[in-house]
Design a protein around this motif. Structure first.
Motif, short mmCIF file in Angstrom:
data_model
loop_
_atom_site.label_atom_id
_atom_site.label_comp_id
_atom_site.label_asym_id
_atom_site.label_seq_id
_atom_site.Cartn_x
_atom_site.Cartn_y
_atom_site.Cartn_z
N TYR A 1 -6.24 -1.59 3.81
CA TYR A 1 -6.78 -0.42 4.32
C TYR A 1 -8.26 0.00 3.53
O TYR A 1 -9.10 0.21 4.55
CB TYR A 1 -6.11 0.82 3.65
N LYS A 2 -8.51 -0.76 2.42
CA LYS A 2 -9.88 -0.63 2.06
C LYS A 2 -10.79 -1.45 2.86
O LYS A 2 -11.80 -0.91 3.53
CB LYS A 2 -10.03 -1.61 0.71
N GLU B 1 0.92 -1.05 0.03
CA GLU B 1 0.06 0.14 0.09
C GLU B 1 0.94 1.19 -0.18
O GLU B 1 2.21 1.17 0.03
CB GLU B 1 -0.83 -0.03 0.98
N ILE C 1 -4.39 3.67 -1.55
CA ILE C 1 -4.95 2.72 -0.70
C ILE C 1 -4.94 1.16 -1.54
O ILE C 1 -5.15 1.37 -2.62
CB ILE C 1 -6.65 3.05 -0.64
N GLY C 2 -4.93 0.30 -0.52
CA GLY C 2 -4.73 -1.17 -1.07
C GLY C 2 -5.68 -2.07 -0.34
O GLY C 2 -6.64 -1.62 0.55
N LYS D 1 1.20 4.16 -5.32
CA LYS D 1 1.81 2.92 -5.50
C LYS D 1 3.06 2.99 -6.46
O LYS D 1 3.42 1.57 -6.82
CB LYS D 1 0.96 1.67 -5.64
N GLN E 1 -7.23 4.01 -7.98
CA GLN E 1 -6.11 4.77 -7.89
C GLN E 1 -6.29 6.11 -8.56
O GLN E 1 -5.77 7.17 -8.41
CB GLN E 1 -4.81 4.23 -8.45
#
Length: 279
Positions: free
Chosen positions: A167-168, A3, A163-164, A51, A157
C-alpha cells in the motif's frame, strides 16, 4: 509483510474458530511462555489492531502476536493435516473440539494481562480498519515531521496503523510523489486525499480473499477515465513491477530499497527525490 486488511481477515478466521469455545489444547513454543497452560479457558474474542493480533481469554489474559514478514495463523479441522510449514516453525497451537489454530513463524508471541494491552499496541496511531479510525488525527500524525520521507512516514504505525509496503508504494504513486519526497512538501489537499484514499483502499479489501486492484483493472472504468496502457489484468500500479512499463505513461518502473525494504515508483509520473542507485 501482511497489511492491515490481511491481519483483520486473520483475526476474523481465528475468531470464527476459537471465540466462545473452551481451549482443550494449548502449546506456546517460545521459551518465555513454554510452561503457560491456557487449557480450560474460554476464548472471548480475537481482534486486530493495525498489524497486531489480540486473542482475549477468560481470566483477563491476552495472547498477543504479530506476523511481521512471513508469520501466519492457519486453522484446521480435527484430523486435517497441518500444512503451514515444518513443525520446527510452529510457535503456537490453540485447540478446541472443533478447530485447531496453529501459528507459524511468529516473531512476536507474548502472554499479557488484558488490562495491559496498551503496552503492546498503545503506541499505534488510528487503525485504518478500526473503530478509532480518524483521518484528521492520522493526517496530523503524518505531517508531524515535515522532513521525513513520505514512504517512511506511511509505514510508521505510530502515524496510522495498517499500511504495509504494498500500500505504501501504491499510495505514493496515486499521490504522484516519490517515496522519498519530504512529507511536508505535499500540498495540503494531496496529503488529505492520500489519507482518505488509504482508508478507502483497506476498507474495500477488508473482506476480500483476493485483494481488489488499485489500478481499476477488472472493474468498470469511471466515466472519462483514461484506459490502462498495458493489459487488462494489471492489479497494481508500481509494486513488484520493476523494469515493466508504467501503466499510465509507459516509462519503466524503478525499484530501490527504502528503510531496508524494496519500494517502487515511476520516474515520470511521480515527482520528488530518488536514491542515487536505482534498479
Amino acid at each position: 509483510m501482511p497489511e492491515g486488511d490481511t491481519v483483520l481477515q486473520t483475526a476474523s478466521r481465528l475468531r470464527a474458530a476459537l471465540a466462545d469455545r473452551v481451549l482443550t489444547h494449548c502449546d506456546l513454543r517460545v521459551p518465555r511462555f513454554a510452561t503457560a497452560d491456557l487449557t480450560g479457558r474460554t476464548v472471548l474474542d480475537v481482534t486486530s489492531r493495525g498489524k497486531h493480533l489480540l486473542t482475549r481469554l477468560e481470566g483477563g489474559l491476552t495472547l498477543h502476536s504479530h506476523l511481521r514478514m512471513d508469520g501466519a495463523w492457519r486453522v484446521y479441522a480435527p484430523g486435517e493435516r497441518w500444512r503451514g510449514g515444518p513443525a520446527h516453525q510452529i510457535r503456537a497451537v490453540l485447540g478446541n473440539t472443533a478447530h485447531t489454530a496453529v501459528g507459524y513463524r511468529l516473531p512476536v508471541l507474548e502472554l499479557l494481562r488484558t488490562r495491559e494491552e496498551a503496552r503492546a499496541v498503545g503506541h499505534l496511531g488510528p487503525d485504518l480498519l478500526g473503530p478509532d479510525w480518524d483521518p484528521g488525527t492520522a493526517l496530523r500524525n503524518l505531517l508531524r515531521d515535515p522532513s521525513r520521507p513520505l514512504g517512511e512516514a506511511l509505514l510508521d504505525q505510530r502515524n496510522l496503523a495498517g499500511i504495509g509496503n504494498i500500500y505504501k508504494a501504491e499510495l505514493c504513486f496515486l499521490a504522484r510523489a516519490t517515496p522519498w519526497l519530504p512529507v511536508g512538501d505535499l500540498a495540503s489537499p494531496t496529503a488529505a486525499r492520500l489519507v482518505t484514499t488509504a482508508g478507502q483502499l483497506l476498507d474495500a479489501n477488508r473482506d476480500r480473499p483476493v485483494r481488489m486492484t488499485t489500478t481499476g483493472a477488472n472493474r468498470p472504468a469511471r466515466p472519462g477515465a483514461a484506459p490502462l496502457r498495458y493489459g487488462a489484468n494489471e492489479r497494481l500500479w508500481v509494486y513488484g513491477r520493476a523494469g515493466r512499463p508504467c501503466l499510465r505513461c509507459g516509462t519503466p518502473i524503478r525499484a530501490a530499497d527504502q528503510d531496508a525494504r524494496p519500494t517502487y515508483w515511476c520516474p515520470r509520473c511521480q515527482t520528488g527525490p530518488t536514491p542515487g542507485y536505482v534498479g
